[in-house]
Design a protein around this motif. Structure first.
Motif, PDB file in Angstrom:
ATOM      1  N   THR A  81      39.581  41.488  35.635  1.00  0.00           N
ATOM      2  CA  THR A  81      38.205  41.659  35.162  1.00  0.00           C
ATOM      3  C   THR A  81      37.399  40.373  35.273  1.00  0.00           C
ATOM      4  N   GLY A  82      38.091  39.251  35.461  1.00  0.00           N
ATOM      5  CA  GLY A  82      37.421  37.957  35.496  1.00  0.00           C
ATOM      6  C   GLY A  82      37.517  37.195  34.197  1.00  0.00           C
ATOM      7  N   CYS A  83      38.298  37.712  33.251  1.00  0.00           N
ATOM      8  CA  CYS A  83      38.433  37.024  31.965  1.00  0.00           C
ATOM      9  C   CYS A  83      39.305  35.781  32.107  1.00  0.00           C
ATOM     10  N   LEU A  84      39.187  34.898  31.137  1.00  0.00           N
ATOM     11  CA  LEU A  84      40.026  33.706  31.095  1.00  0.00           C
ATOM     12  C   LEU A  84      41.448  34.078  30.677  1.00  0.00           C
ATOM     13  N   PRO A  85      42.474  33.597  31.371  1.00  0.00           N
ATOM     14  CA  PRO A  85      43.853  33.809  30.923  1.00  0.00           C
ATOM     15  C   PRO A  85      44.204  32.810  29.816  1.00  0.00           C
TER      16      PRO A  85
END
Length: 257
Positions: free
Chosen positions: A200-204
């Motif tokens: 989704t493009g979220c930060l890991p």
């Protein structure tokens, strides 16, 4: 020029938690080995070769300990927010901000079950949904000092910069939930907490990684977490590398026109 960024917590209470350790034993920094690994991985993604070659865990921990030592005294708090930045040339800078000390396990809210727990007496974060869509990029999948898109999302929601009780949910161009401006998130679906996939493009995030490895959350492989199925008033598990886990509730789920 931007820098790589990671924020952790120094707190003596963390020394009492068996899960918060490094090779030296109990660690007063919240998941510091995970922060180190994420910084190195981000350096690789940005092709910062000098950082990947020079940023060792002992160096990072020593820099954090020095910053705490320089700002500790009998009169000052014994807990700090630790802000770590790393330049393209490998220079590490650490700053501290006093915090209230922990009195309980910061992961405890992840055990909350909205289906069976009748109440929650901790602080609750009110969550709005961003009125605009966010385009994923290397600046959403790595944490850096280039944070204008998060600041803009908070401004659109009229949230004060340092508000501890309000945040905004970011939605990508495929209508999928990503994260908030300062937390990774998980929603309660099918009797468990599920968190957006990194696709989704979220930060890991470091807390996200720990919660996944401990089985307290799972990834949204079925892409259930979309803008249109968020329910007004529903509980959301929030987590980051300074605060640990918190709980929030959605206060805005009006369908996008």
């Amino acid at each position: 020029m931007f820098q790589l960024l990671s924020s952790t917590r120094y707190d003596q209470y963390l020394l009492s938690l068996d899960w918060n350790r490094d090779d030296d034993g109990p660690c007063p920094f919240l998941l510091l080995p995970y922060h180190h690994e994420r910084l190195v991985d981000a350096a690789k993604q940005h092709n910062w070769v000098q950082v990947t070659a020079s940023l060792s865990y002992p160096l990072l921990k020593l820099s954090c300990l020095k910053a705490v030592h320089d700002h500790s005294s009998d009169e000052n708090p014994t807990a700090f927010r630790i802000r770590i930045t790393v330049s393209q040339t490998g220079e590490v800078s650490v700053s501290t901000t006093p915090l209230s000390a922990l009195i309980s396990d910061p992961m405890a809210p992840s055990l909350f079950n909205p289906l069976s727990d009748m109440s929650y007496d901790g602080p609750i974060v009110s969550l709005q949904i961003d009125s605009e869509l966010t385009t994923p990029s290397i600046f959403t999948t790595t944490k850096t000092t280039h944070r204008s898109l998060y600041d803009q999302a908070r401004a659109r929601a009229a949230i004060p910069t340092l508000s501890p009780t309000q945040d905004v949910l970011l939605i990508n161009e495929n209508n999928c939930v990503m994260e908030t401006s300062i937390f990774n998130v998980a929603f309660h679906r099918s009797s468990s907490w599920i968190t957006p996939e990194t696709s989704t493009g979220c930060l890991p995030g470091v807390l996200r990684r720990w919660l996944l490895s401990d089985g307290r959350i799972r990834e949204d492989t079925k892409h259930e977490l979309t803008r249109n199925n968020i329910i007004n008033g529903e509980w959301v598990l929030l987590f980051n590398g300074v605060q640990g886990c918190r709980l929030g509730r959605v206060i805005d789920s009006v369908p996008r026109r």
